[in-house]
Design an enzyme around this catalytic site. Structure first.
Site, mmCIF file in Angstrom:
data_model
loop_
_atom_site.group_PDB
_atom_site.id
_atom_site.type_symbol
_atom_site.label_atom_id
_atom_site.label_comp_id
_atom_site.label_asym_id
_atom_site.label_seq_id
_atom_site.Cartn_x
_atom_site.Cartn_y
_atom_site.Cartn_z
ATOM 1 C CE LYS A 183 60.863 -4.286 -0.980
ATOM 2 N NZ LYS A 183 60.500 -5.101 0.200
ATOM 3 C CG ASP A 202 60.579 -3.013 3.227
ATOM 4 O OD1 ASP A 202 60.118 -2.282 4.134
ATOM 5 O OD2 ASP A 202 59.863 -3.649 2.436
ATOM 6 C CE LYS A 253 56.485 -3.212 5.055
ATOM 7 N NZ LYS A 253 57.419 -3.998 4.212
ATOM 8 C CG ASP A 308 60.410 -2.307 19.997
ATOM 9 O OD1 ASP A 308 60.015 -1.927 21.124
ATOM 10 O OD2 ASP A 308 60.892 -3.432 19.791
ATOM 11 C CB THR A 341 48.664 -3.156 0.497
ATOM 12 O OG1 THR A 341 49.836 -3.948 0.560
ATOM 13 C CG2 THR A 341 49.014 -1.762 0.068
ATOM 14 N NE ARG A 371 55.562 -11.496 -5.999
ATOM 15 C CZ ARG A 371 54.448 -11.508 -5.295
ATOM 16 N NH1 ARG A 371 53.908 -12.663 -4.961
ATOM 17 N NH2 ARG A 371 53.880 -10.383 -4.913
HETATM 18 O O1 C5P Z 1 57.053 -9.213 -6.156
HETATM 19 P P1 C5P Z 1 56.426 -7.864 -6.015
HETATM 20 O O2 C5P Z 1 56.771 -6.914 -7.133
HETATM 21 O O3 C5P Z 1 54.958 -7.925 -5.713
HETATM 22 O O4 C5P Z 1 57.168 -7.299 -4.714
HETATM 23 C C1 C5P Z 1 56.791 -6.155 -4.044
HETATM 24 C C2 C5P Z 1 57.693 -5.918 -2.878
HETATM 25 O O5 C5P Z 1 57.170 -4.820 -2.164
HETATM 26 C C3 C5P Z 1 57.802 -7.059 -1.883
HETATM 27 O O6 C5P Z 1 59.127 -7.027 -1.332
HETATM 28 C C4 C5P Z 1 56.787 -6.726 -0.823
HETATM 29 O O7 C5P Z 1 57.122 -7.186 0.444
HETATM 30 C C5 C5P Z 1 56.841 -5.194 -0.838
HETATM 31 N N1 C5P Z 1 55.623 -4.551 -0.374
HETATM 32 C C6 C5P Z 1 54.386 -4.742 -0.952
HETATM 33 N N2 C5P Z 1 53.292 -4.114 -0.465
HETATM 34 C C7 C5P Z 1 53.402 -3.298 0.581
HETATM 35 C C8 C5P Z 1 54.638 -3.075 1.168
HETATM 36 C C9 C5P Z 1 55.738 -3.736 0.659
HETATM 37 O O8 C5P Z 1 54.277 -5.481 -1.919
HETATM 38 N N3 C5P Z 1 52.346 -2.667 1.009
#
Ligand code: C5P
Length: 243
Positions: A39, A68, A70, A73, A124, A219
């Protein structure tokens, strides 16, 4: 990218949430045989541009790309961005659903492109208290979850088949919209690990059992002392949950 039926590994999306291309390519090299998609989000794309996609693909030609960004527009501009993503060969792109169906219908009017559109219903990070501030009637939508379902229905009626959702909402979404939608869920954590800033989390196994089609993990893999081992652990959990 043309792909066969997804294997457990294909369902794992690693978020290349790093500040520059050198680091992204480092992760792409070590994880290319252990995940299904990478991603690429706003941080890396704004820094490195579309070249980030082509460079990652050169290193990992068999791994899909989830762009990603998003989009949000007017329909004509979003369609233009979508065409550019198709030209880049992105497998997934994301679009906000908060403007209603015209944007979605415009994109889907492009026909079968090989680039699947995923709708973002409500971020979220949005809480029930924020809804009034952004003009949402609290009597009609007291909780973000109700707005999620409302927007998802609207988008499905407009023809959208893919959604991003917290793992805690996958089951409700599939019950409301049917099993034929594709749901991609971030907020995944292995049992016993930290939550970082994620509030609504689930383990890989429970997200898959609840109906998630793809898991986004950043992460927990990026910051692991052994990213390959952690990715393999997640794939093993996905595999067990699918049995
Ligand atoms: O590091 P982690 O596993 O929390 O990363 C989750 C990924 O998913 C990040 O790139 C974050 O921007 C994305 N994301 C999220 N929650 C959302 C939409 C996207 O954590 N509602």
């Amino acid at each position: 990218m043309k792909r066969a039926a997804p294997t457990p590994k294909d369902k794992l999306i690693f978020a290349l949430d790093v500040p520059d291309l050198a680091q992204a390519l480092g992760y792409a090299e070590i994880l290319k045989d252990h995940v299904g998609l990478f991603k690429i989000g706003l941080e890396l794309f704004v820094k490195e541009g579309p070249g980030a996609v082509t460079s990652v693909r050169e290193i990992a030609p068999n791994v899909g790309i989830f762009l990603d960004l998003k989009f949000h527009d007017i329909p004509a501009t979003v369609v233009g961005a979508y065409r550019s993503a198709v030209d880049l060969g992105a497998d997934f792109v994301t679009v906000h659903l908060s403007e209603g169906s015209p944007m979605i219908r415009a994109i889907l009017g492009e026909g079968e492109t090989g680039t699947t559109v995923l709708g973002v219903t409500v971020l979220t990070s949005t809480s029930a208290d924020d809804l009034g501030d952004i003009g949402i009637d609290p009597e009609k939508f007291p909780e973000p979850g109700e707005l999620v379902i409302h927007r998802a229905h609207m988008a499905k009626e407009a023809g959208l088949k893919g959604f991003v959702s917290s793992p805690l909402e996958v089951r409700t979404l599939k019950e409301a919209l049917g099993d034929d939608i594709i749901v991609v869920t971030p907020g995944i954590r292995l049992a016993g690990s930290g939550k970082d800033d994620q509030k609504r989390i689930a383990t890989p196994g429970s997200a898959i059992r609840d109906g998630a089609d793809y898991l986004v993990v950043g992460r927990p893999i990026r910051d692991s002392v052994d990213p390959v081992k952690t990715a393999e652990e997640i794939v093993r959990e996905i595999e067990e949950a699918l049995l």
